[in-house]
Design a protein around this motif. Structure first.
Motif, PDB file in Angstrom:
ATOM      1  N   TYR A 157      -9.325  -3.086   4.818  1.00  0.00           N
ATOM      2  CA  TYR A 157      -7.849  -3.778   5.210  1.00  0.00           C
ATOM      3  C   TYR A 157      -8.252  -5.251   5.545  1.00  0.00           C
ATOM      4  CZ  TYR A 157      -5.242   0.098   3.945  1.00  0.00           C
ATOM      5  OH  TYR A 157      -4.501   1.253   3.179  1.00  0.00           O
ATOM      6  N   VAL A 158      -9.452  -5.673   5.718  1.00  0.00           N
ATOM      7  CA  VAL A 158      -9.982  -6.749   6.065  1.00  0.00           C
ATOM      8  C   VAL A 158     -10.002  -7.646   4.758  1.00  0.00           C
ATOM      9  CG1 VAL A 158     -11.873  -8.402   7.119  1.00  0.00           C
ATOM     10  CG2 VAL A 158     -11.179  -6.236   7.949  1.00  0.00           C
ATOM     11  N   SER A 159      -9.360  -8.917   4.804  1.00  0.00           N
ATOM     12  CA  SER A 159      -9.534  -9.543   3.583  1.00  0.00           C
ATOM     13  C   SER A 159     -10.440 -10.757   3.534  1.00  0.00           C
ATOM     14  CB  SER A 159      -8.130 -10.083   3.198  1.00  0.00           C
ATOM     15  OG  SER A 159      -7.238  -8.927   2.934  1.00  0.00           O
ATOM     16  N   GLY A 160      -9.955 -12.088   4.382  1.00  0.00           N
ATOM     17  CA  GLY A 160     -10.749 -13.290   4.324  1.00  0.00           C
ATOM     18  C   GLY A 160     -11.658 -13.139   5.722  1.00  0.00           C
ATOM     19  N   THR A 161     -12.123 -14.367   5.953  1.00  0.00           N
ATOM     20  CA  THR A 161     -13.009 -14.554   7.208  1.00  0.00           C
ATOM     21  C   THR A 161     -12.028 -14.403   8.577  1.00  0.00           C
ATOM     22  OG1 THR A 161     -14.657 -15.960   6.152  1.00  0.00           O
ATOM     23  CG2 THR A 161     -14.683 -16.135   8.427  1.00  0.00           C
ATOM     24  N   PRO A 162     -12.565 -13.466   9.137  1.00  0.00           N
ATOM     25  CA  PRO A 162     -11.465 -13.279  10.627  1.00  0.00           C
ATOM     26  C   PRO A 162     -11.536 -14.473  11.623  1.00  0.00           C
ATOM     27  CG  PRO A 162     -13.615 -11.930  10.828  1.00  0.00           C
ATOM     28  CD  PRO A 162     -13.610 -12.411   9.245  1.00  0.00           C
ATOM     29  N   ALA A 196       0.706  -1.254  -0.048  1.00  0.00           N
ATOM     30  CA  ALA A 196      -0.066   0.079   0.143  1.00  0.00           C
ATOM     31  C   ALA A 196       0.911   1.243   0.126  1.00  0.00           C
ATOM     32  CB  ALA A 196      -0.914  -0.079   1.223  1.00  0.00           C
ATOM     33  N   ALA A 197       2.068   1.318   0.829  1.00  0.00           N
ATOM     34  CA  ALA A 197       2.859   2.282   0.874  1.00  0.00           C
ATOM     35  C   ALA A 197       3.555   2.532  -0.381  1.00  0.00           C
ATOM     36  CB  ALA A 197       3.806   2.335   1.892  1.00  0.00           C
ATOM     37  N   LEU A 198       3.937   1.545  -1.020  1.00  0.00           N
ATOM     38  CA  LEU A 198       4.818   1.806  -2.273  1.00  0.00           C
ATOM     39  C   LEU A 198       3.803   2.153  -3.465  1.00  0.00           C
ATOM     40  CD1 LEU A 198       7.672   0.954  -3.331  1.00  0.00           C
ATOM     41  CD2 LEU A 198       6.844  -1.366  -4.239  1.00  0.00           C
ATOM     42  N   PRO A 245      -3.458  -4.671  -1.199  1.00  0.00           N
ATOM     43  CA  PRO A 245      -3.690  -5.554  -2.379  1.00  0.00           C
ATOM     44  C   PRO A 245      -4.156  -6.711  -2.205  1.00  0.00           C
ATOM     45  CG  PRO A 245      -1.521  -5.885  -1.211  1.00  0.00           C
ATOM     46  CD  PRO A 245      -2.301  -4.681  -0.176  1.00  0.00           C
ATOM     47  N   ILE A 246      -4.766  -7.139  -1.130  1.00  0.00           N
ATOM     48  CA  ILE A 246      -5.465  -8.461  -0.917  1.00  0.00           C
ATOM     49  C   ILE A 246      -6.849  -8.191  -0.771  1.00  0.00           C
ATOM     50  CG2 ILE A 246      -5.289 -10.754   0.313  1.00  0.00           C
ATOM     51  CD1 ILE A 246      -2.602 -10.150   1.211  1.00  0.00           C
ATOM     52  N   GLN A 247      -7.506  -8.263  -2.049  1.00  0.00           N
ATOM     53  CA  GLN A 247      -8.971  -7.811  -2.086  1.00  0.00           C
ATOM     54  C   GLN A 247      -9.873  -9.179  -1.649  1.00  0.00           C
ATOM     55  OE1 GLN A 247      -8.448  -4.284  -5.502  1.00  0.00           O
ATOM     56  NE2 GLN A 247      -9.533  -6.266  -5.731  1.00  0.00           N
ATOM     57  N   GLY A 248     -10.528  -9.019  -0.472  1.00  0.00           N
ATOM     58  CA  GLY A 248     -11.286 -10.208  -0.215  1.00  0.00           C
ATOM     59  C   GLY A 248     -12.718  -9.669   0.215  1.00  0.00           C
TER      60      GLY A 248
END
Length: 410
Positions: A280-285, A108-110, A254-257
């Motif tokens: 910023y959450v991607s998969g099931t927590p 994200a920073a890059l 970058p990790i779209q969930g």
């Protein structure tokens, strides 16, 4: 320092009663100085986890997602932020691993600095941090700028300022160095990076829960860390990540969930990020795995992070005195800053004989950590470690070291 002196320190310790709330703390044959790698579990966990299985999972079943689970990464993140990070709500989530979180934040920073290609990181940083940087550099065609600080200290503001350039996109550093225990000047380094137009990702794994911080006041951009050390979340417990409010909507992770989508239950054909930190959450927590950390936050709130830090400083001061009295005469060398203001919750002591001794120490119930090439790391978790435990462990280490080098122990 004598054993009675350690007992006196325990008697005067305002946090001493917390020790009884951890599993194994009453075992006289186990002297555990590795709480900065894996914290002890709380005694209440069996009942807490059984209640979770019986009620939230067993009785409420899928309904529990609507009754709190879905928002748990955010609500638990906000609580952690308030108690230990010095951060306002809406900037912290719990989930994933530190490795995955580092990947998200560095990418994200890059991406947020598209005209720059250099990622700055120190060679003494934890391997995961360096490996993630190397992978992202290869993936994105970026350049790595390496910092080489004093290994017995850590990265300084001057180290970073001298390495920054107009091509530096992101700096990746640890708040507390995993080997030396050096505390980095987070506000100073962050300000220096910002002056050069760069962003900073901070790894808080070896500080969160033992060293107070003020992420918002310090201007921190991104941060992450694990929860199985001073937060006692258990092996493999989920990490957390923090994104400064002003960057949340602009730095794409970058990790779209589906859990981070704007309307996840629409199950739409295209991804649209949720508003705020949920993106910023991607998969099931990992809801089940969040329970031990939630219990530890109860203790941190009860004790107070400032009192925890005061106990941590006292424990490491005690360990340094024992090193000077018992280990230094046998040729050991303190590889940690002596100034407590520059030292986290552990100290490292180096000696060429330690690689051969660590196995025997573990088998005898003395459990420090080992860090190559020849360092024993004494990690003292403030709420679960006593002064007498530190005293007994260091004396046993001195006895074994004296036998190894053929010198009488003091």
């Amino acid at each position: 320092m004598s054993a009675p002196a350690a007992a006196e320190l325990d008697a005067a310790d305002p946090l001493a009663a917390f020790r009884d709330r951890f599993v194994g703390s009453d075992d006289p044959d186990l002297l555990y100085l590795d709480g900065n790698s894996l914290g002890r579990p709380l005694r209440e966990l069996p009942a807490r986890m059984a209640d979770f299985v019986e009620h939230a999972w067993g009785e409420r079943l899928i309904r529990s997602w609507d009754e709190g689970w879905f928002d748990l990464p955010l609500t638990l993140g906000d609580r952690l932020a308030r108690l230990a990070l010095g951060a306002a709500p809406g900037q912290t989530i719990v989930g994933d691993s530190t490795t995955v979180s580092l990947y998200k934040l560095i990418r994200a920073a890059l991406t947020a600095r598209p005209d720059r290609r250099t990622i700055l990181v120190d060679r003494g940083n934890f391997p995961t941090d360096r490996y993630v940087v190397q992978g992202i550099a290869a993936e994105r065609g970026a350049t790595i700028g390496w910092l080489d600080p004093d290994p017995s200290a850590g990265v300084t503001v001057d180290d970073v300022r001298d390495a920054l350039s107009d091509d530096t996109a992101v700096v990746v550093l640890s708040h507390v160095a995993y080997r030396s225990g050096h505390i980095a000047d987070v506000p100073g380094i962050t300000a220096a990076a910002h002056e050069a137009g760069a962003l900073v990702v901070w790894d808080l794994s070896h500080s969160v829960g033992s060293v107070p911080m003020e992420l918002d006041a310090w201007g921190v951009d991104f941060a992450t860390g694990c929860t199985y050390k001073y937060l006692n979340g258990g092996p493999g417990s989920p990490a957390f990540l923090y994104v400064r409010a002003g960057l949340v909507e602009h730095a794409a992770q970058p990790i779209q969930g589906w859990m981070g989508a704007r309307d996840p239950f629409v199950m739409g054909p295209e991804y649209a990020p949720a508003d705020g930190i949920r993106r910023y959450v991607s998969g099931t927590p990992p809801v089940f795995a969040m329970q031990p950390m939630a219990a530890m936050l109860d203790l941190i709130e009860e004790a107070g992070i400032d009192r925890i830090r005061a106990k941590s400083v006292a424990l490491t001061e005690h360990a340094v005195r024992l090193h000077d009295e018992l280990l230094a005469p046998l040729g050991a060398r303190l590889a940690t800053p002596r100034d407590p203001a520059l030292r986290g919750g552990h100290i490292t002591v180096d000696h060429p004989a330690f690689p051969e001794l660590i196995g025997a120490l573990w088998r005898s119930g003395i459990v420090p950590d080992f860090r190559r090439p020849d360092g024993i790391r004494l990690g003292m978790s403030p709420l679960s470690t006593s002064f007498s435990e530190v005293d007994g462990a260091v004396r046993r280490i001195a006895t074994e070291l004296a036998r190894a080098v053929g010198s009488p122990a003091r």
